[in-house]
Design an enzyme around this catalytic site. Structure first.
Site, PDB file in Angstrom:
ATOM      1  N   LYS A 161     -14.455   8.360  -3.568  1.00 29.13           N
ATOM      2  CA  LYS A 161     -15.682   8.670  -2.815  1.00 29.13           C
ATOM      3  C   LYS A 161     -16.258  10.001  -3.255  1.00 29.13           C
ATOM      4  CE  LYS A 161     -13.735   6.079   0.951  1.00 29.13           C
ATOM      5  NZ  LYS A 161     -12.767   6.171   2.052  1.00 29.13           N
ATOM      6  N   HIS A 169       0.799  -1.233   0.000  1.00 29.70           N
ATOM      7  CA  HIS A 169       0.000   0.000   0.000  1.00 29.70           C
ATOM      8  C   HIS A 169       0.823   1.271   0.000  1.00 29.70           C
ATOM      9  CE1 HIS A 169      -3.956  -1.912   0.847  1.00 29.70           C
ATOM     10  NE2 HIS A 169      -3.198  -2.829   1.434  1.00 29.70           N
ATOM     11  N   LYS A 179       1.121  14.254   0.959  1.00 28.38           N
ATOM     12  CA  LYS A 179      -0.237  14.567   0.516  1.00 28.38           C
ATOM     13  C   LYS A 179      -0.415  16.066   0.263  1.00 28.38           C
ATOM     14  CE  LYS A 179      -2.193  10.572   2.960  1.00 28.38           C
ATOM     15  NZ  LYS A 179      -2.895   9.764   1.943  1.00 28.38           N
ATOM     16  N   THR A 212      -8.411   6.731  -1.989  1.00 28.98           N
ATOM     17  CA  THR A 212      -9.776   6.218  -2.121  1.00 28.98           C
ATOM     18  C   THR A 212     -10.777   7.344  -1.868  1.00 28.98           C
ATOM     19  OG1 THR A 212      -9.478   5.400   0.128  1.00 28.98           O
ATOM     20  CG2 THR A 212      -9.407   3.773  -1.635  1.00 28.98           C
ATOM     21  N   LYS A 244      -7.952  13.632   4.515  1.00 27.64           N
ATOM     22  CA  LYS A 244      -7.040  12.477   4.463  1.00 27.64           C
ATOM     23  C   LYS A 244      -6.044  12.604   5.618  1.00 27.64           C
ATOM     24  CE  LYS A 244      -6.091  13.826   0.158  1.00 27.64           C
ATOM     25  NZ  LYS A 244      -6.322  12.601  -0.572  1.00 27.64           N
ATOM     26  N   ARG A 245      -5.274  11.561   5.894  1.00 28.60           N
ATOM     27  CA  ARG A 245      -4.239  11.675   6.918  1.00 28.60           C
ATOM     28  C   ARG A 245      -3.347  12.874   6.603  1.00 28.60           C
ATOM     29  NH1 ARG A 245      -0.526   7.356   6.303  1.00 28.60           N
ATOM     30  NH2 ARG A 245      -1.532   6.867   4.330  1.00 28.60           N
TER      31      ARG A 245
HETATM   32  C1  26V Z   1       2.052   2.716   8.191  1.00 28.58           C
HETATM   33  C2  26V Z   1       2.486   2.209   9.391  1.00 28.58           C
HETATM   34  C3  26V Z   1       3.935   2.139   9.625  1.00 28.58           C
HETATM   35  C4  26V Z   1       4.297   1.380  10.851  1.00 28.58           C
HETATM   36  C5  26V Z   1       3.363   1.653  11.991  1.00 28.58           C
HETATM   37  C6  26V Z   1       1.947   1.279  11.646  1.00 28.58           C
HETATM   38  C7  26V Z   1       1.546   1.797  10.339  1.00 28.58           C
HETATM   39  C8  26V Z   1       0.191   1.895  10.057  1.00 28.58           C
HETATM   40  C9  26V Z   1      -0.223   2.413   8.856  1.00 28.58           C
HETATM   41  C10 26V Z   1       0.700   2.814   7.925  1.00 28.58           C
HETATM   42  C11 26V Z   1       0.259   3.422   6.656  1.00 28.58           C
HETATM   43  C12 26V Z   1      -0.143   2.382   5.753  1.00 28.58           C
HETATM   44  C13 26V Z   1      -0.196   2.837   4.400  1.00 28.58           C
HETATM   45  C14 26V Z   1      -1.556   3.276   3.941  1.00 28.58           C
HETATM   46  O1  26V Z   1      -2.515   3.544   4.647  1.00 28.58           O
HETATM   47  N1  26V Z   1      -1.599   3.352   2.668  1.00 28.58           N
HETATM   48  C15 26V Z   1      -2.756   3.857   1.962  1.00 28.58           C
HETATM   49  O2  26V Z   1      -3.472   2.710   1.509  1.00 28.58           O
HETATM   50  C16 26V Z   1      -4.626   3.096   0.801  1.00 28.58           C
HETATM   51  C17 26V Z   1      -5.370   1.832   0.469  1.00 28.58           C
HETATM   52  O3  26V Z   1      -4.652   1.067  -0.440  1.00 28.58           O
HETATM   53  C18 26V Z   1      -4.231   3.868  -0.441  1.00 28.58           C
HETATM   54  O4  26V Z   1      -5.398   4.286  -1.094  1.00 28.58           O
HETATM   55  C19 26V Z   1      -3.412   5.100  -0.067  1.00 28.58           C
HETATM   56  O5  26V Z   1      -2.932   5.728  -1.233  1.00 28.58           O
HETATM   57  C20 26V Z   1      -2.248   4.677   0.792  1.00 28.58           C
HETATM   58  O6  26V Z   1      -1.567   5.810   1.292  1.00 28.58           O
END
Ligand code: 26V
Length: 807
Positions: free
Chosen positions: A655, A355, A549, A651, A543-544
């Site tokens: 939406k 992701h 971003k 996403t 978004k985050r």
């Molecule tokens: C990263 C980490 C790093 C270690 C600690 C725990 C943790 C938890 C979450 C994340 C971020 C994960 C990446 C994420 O959310 N990616 C997003 O995934 C979406 C669904 O595929 C995608 O639409 C977004 O572009 C992408 O940023």
């Protein structure tokens, strides 16, 4: 599911209220009514849930398990009502009883069991799997504290704990009888058996009980109810000791065990708490695999060799990738398989979704931590690594010099993405561009090794929640126009294309957007005290909060407009309301500075009468799923402005498009696929393309300072950050100033500023032609069907999982 009439529901609500609360309905609080309805719906769901399970037991279809550390499921009452086909009756029943349905639904506390896109995607996937009648289930963790609650104090983000279980959660069922025991730490002993094979035993482990709480996942009007199983950590036995000091030691120990499912980790990559995070990951993985194998053994009674025909496990990012060595451990140490057979089974069961390509988000765990937390898994990972590296050395001499990059273990760290790729039969990206970047850049050498493993599955969103539920008026208008078939077959939304010139329809579309905007404006007023013009463009970025971003680019545009309006109060612009929603990871300093900046700009702009309310800035607190459901139907313009190549998919873009917003965005993630569908005329694209971004990184030819020296608008903004904004000279944003110039603007905010502003002017022009804008809006809705997660799940089912609908 039993068909409920309005009358039956009214009766049931009255009776349940009397029984549960010993109250007549007139005296019931909205919260009590919320619980009463949840119970009525739960009972209806339970029957189908049992039937679905029975059906799985009888027909033994291949099962999908979606392993994820995050599930952002949002409120369930209204969506369960919708999927059970009870929403309209319930709305009427509530109205008849003198309640406002939306008020009742708003009493549900969102379970914030995720950070953002990755967690919400998992929830959309569950909805689609159930609605398409696929045997697919979610496995996650029941964090006692979810995503923090965000408050702004003096413009700064502060975090409050989200204890979402304060009140009972009506959708979960604790299944104590299905609890499983998990072992951590300890020593591994190795024996040689007579036949020369090795046997491993463990001693002095710390044992933890994983107790499942099941949440139903209701399919849309098809009587399918799948399961989201969330594991909670408990001490194994609570028998108290007699000696005092043991007693307290035990209590302390119990407390630390409960911490295992204590809280959700924010998506920052700080060193803190890494150990606990690894423990959480192993906890999820070990508990889930035990259950999966138990289910397989009771239904199939066949050798585990055949398991890949009956089970597929999708791992959501690398977070659950310890499942790969854990599965090897079970097959070898508990089931007696040799390495080759165990590896063959394992690599036919797991599929991995990536992701993100951001290197700081790619998980790497220090060897010594893995060794102490899961010693036997470390031995297995080490052997996976040995065999894999040797395989490259002998079979792919052309890649010998790449071994340090490809290895699962390097620099005393375990590279979880490498482990996930090596141990899976499928590796997928989440949008076309993202998958291409994985294949041709970030995972190029792996792609060379395993070309057949890599595939794309462009993300999607459930149109049931994000259109039918969140925007019922628009949904009704669509149904009135093209009939109801689109609900089951969202691609049919393209029939709307016949109406792009249809004045009466466009007018209705405009009216609905207007009503949604008024509703949001009321909410904004109630929540923040800010009065916004509902005739203004609602320009939305939700978004985050992350540098890539580029919320900073957005607020730079606002500052620029403000500076222009100050210079020339008569400047003719279409009034705009800039709406933000975002949480920053608690330890992400820069992101928090950006929040403070946006809030500061908001307070300046919103209180300056000289600009005559032409622009307003609203940063809504505590962005989450239910707030998104309020904002999205009211959006005119969807900000998708990440640095090209950085946003895997996005996403929110889908939406908002589905709700008739036009996108302003870079050629990044799924924006590209949106553009290809709607055409250049119906989207506002600007900025560097991903190849250009890579080129600039490679050549080092970019100089942020040059832009600062040559673009007066940028110089003015940056100097304002350095010296204090108008009327706010006491608050400076020197860190942002120095970061942009000192780190050479790593996300190309200054570089893309000019074309962003220019493109925003095109938006302004386009919005003036109301009918044209509305027909662009309709074209976006018409093409949004492709982004239903039903399409995505269909692709996973046929392209990766090889599973079939149960009917
Ligand atoms: C990263 C980490 C790093 C270690 C600690 C725990 C943790 C938890 C979450 C994340 C971020 C994960 C990446 C994420 O959310 N990616 C997003 O995934 C979406 C669904 O595929 C995608 O639409 C977004 O572009 C992408 O940023």
């Amino acid at each position: 599911m039993t068909k409920w009439t309005v009358e039956q529901l009214v009766d049931a609500i009255i009776q349940h209220t009397e029984k549960e609360y010993n109250k007549s309905i007139e005296d019931a609080t909205p919260e009590e009514v919320y619980y009463v309805i949840s119970q009525i719906v739960s009972r209806t769901i339970n029957k189908s849930w049992q039937q679905t399970e029975k059906m799985y037991h009888q027909h033994k279809p291949k099962q999908v398990y979606y392993l994820s550390m995050e599930f952002l499921i949002g409120g369930l009452l209204e969506s369960n009502l919708l999927n059970c086909g009870m929403r309209d009756q319930c709305n009427q029943a509530l109205t008849r009883l003198g309640f406002s349905p939306s008020d009742i639904y708003s009493h549900e506390h969102d379970p914030g069991l995720g950070n953002g896109g990755l967690g919400r995607l998992a929830a959309c996937f569950l909805d689609s799997m159930a609605s398409l009648a696929y045997p697919g289930h979610g496995l996650g963790i029941r964090y006692r504290y979810g995503m923090f609650e965000q408050r702004f104090i003096n413009g700064y983000q502060t975090e409050l704990p989200d204890y979402w279980l304060k009140n009972p959660y009506p959708w979960e069922t604790k299944k104590s009888e299905e609890a499983v025991e998990i072992q951590f730490g300890g020593n591994v002993n190795m024996f040689k058996r007579r036949d020369g094979s090795l046997e491993f035993t463990y001693e002095n482990t710390d044992n933890v009980l994983a107790v499942p709480y099941d949440v139903p996942v209701v399919g849309y009007k098809n009587k399918v109810v799948n399961t989201l199983r969330l594991w909670s950590a408990e001490p194994v036995n609570t028998v108290t000791q007699t000696k005092n000091d043991d007693y307290y030691r035990e209590l302390e120990n119990n407390h630390s065990i409960e911490q295992l499912s204590g809280f959700l980790y924010p998506d920052d990559s700080t060193e803190e708490g890494k150990k606990l995070r690894i423990k959480q990951q192993y906890f999820l993985v070990a508990a889930s695999l035990k259950q999966i194998l138990k289910h397989y053994k009771t239904t199939e009674r066949k050798s585990l060799i055949h398991l890949p025909k009956k089970v597929v496990i999708q791992i959501n990012d690398t977070h659950p990738s310890l499942a790969i060595p854990e599965f090897m451990r079970i097959l070898m140490d508990e089931e007696g398989f040799g390495w080759e057979k165990a590896w063959d089974i394992t690599t036919n069961v797991f599929a991995y979704t990536n992701h993100t390509i951001l290197s700081e988000a790619l998980e790497k765990w220090p060897i010594d931590m893995i060794q102490s937390i899961v010693p036997r898994l470390y031995m297995i990972i080490d052997e996976i690594n040995e065999r894999f590296c040797q395989g490259i050395w002998f079979d792919h001499p052309e890649l010998r010099d790449k071994i340090p990059k490809l290895a699962v273990i390097a620099d005393d760290q375990i590279h979880m993405a490498n482990l996930a790729i090596v141990g899976s039969f499928s590796v997928n990206g989440v949008a076309k561009l993202h998958t291409d970047i994985l294949k041709n850049q970030e995972m190029k050498d792996f792609y060379h090794l395993f070309p057949d493993r890599f595939n794309n599955k462009t993300n999607g969103i459930t149109h049931r929640r994000w259109l039918l539920m969140a925007n019922p008026k628009l949904a009704d208008l669509i149904t009135d126009t093209i009939g109801p078939k689109w609900i089951k077959h969202p691609r049919e939304l393209t029939h709307l294309l016949r109406y792009v010139e249809d004045r009466p329809l466009l007018e209705k579309l405009g009216q609905i957007k207007q009503e949604n905007k008024q509703k949001l404006a009321n909410y904004i007023h109630k929540a923040t005290g800010i009065l916004v013009d509902d005739q203004s463009i609602f320009d939305v970025q939700i978004k985050r909060l992350h540098e890539y971003k580029r919320q900073l680019l957005n607020i730079f545009h606002v500052i620029y407009l403000y500076n222009e309006l100050k210079d020339n109060p008569h400047l003719e612009i279409v009034p705009r309301t800039f709406i933000f929603g975002a949480k920053a990871a608690p330890s992400y300093y820069f992101a928090k500075e950006v929040i403070k900046l946006i809030n500061t700009v908001a307070s300046i702009v919103n209180h300056d009468p000289s600009i005559k309310g032409k622009i307003k800035v609203v940063f809504l607190e505590n962005y989450n799923v239910s707030l998104a459901e309020k904002i999205i139907p009211a959006a005119d313009l969807s900000e998708q402005i990440s640095t090209a190549s950085k946003e895997a998919s996005g996403t929110g873009n889908m939406k908002m498009m589905m709700n008739g917003a036009l996108t302003i965005g870079t050629l990044d993630g799924a924006n590209i696929e949106i553009k290809n569908l709607v055409g250049d005329q119906n989207i506002f694209i600007f900025g560097l393309r991903s190849e250009q971004v890579y080129e600039l990184y490679d050549s080092g030819a970019y100089s942020a300072n040059d832009i600062y020296q040559n673009d007066e608008r940028i110089a003015q903004i940056l100097n304002q950050l350095r010296d204090g904004l108008v009327g706010h000279h006491d608050i400076e944003f020197k860190d942002i100033y120095y970061h942009l110039l000192g780190s050479n603007d790593p996300y190309f905010i200054l570089k893309d500023f000019d074309c962003y502003v220019e493109t925003q002017q095109l938006v302004d022009q386009a919005y003036r032609y109301n009918n044209k804008w509305l027909s662009k809006s309709l074209i976006n809705i018409a093409h949004a069907g492709k982004f239903s997660s039903d399409r995505t799940i269909q692709e996973y089912a046929t392209g990766i999982w090889n599973v079939k609908e149960i009917f």
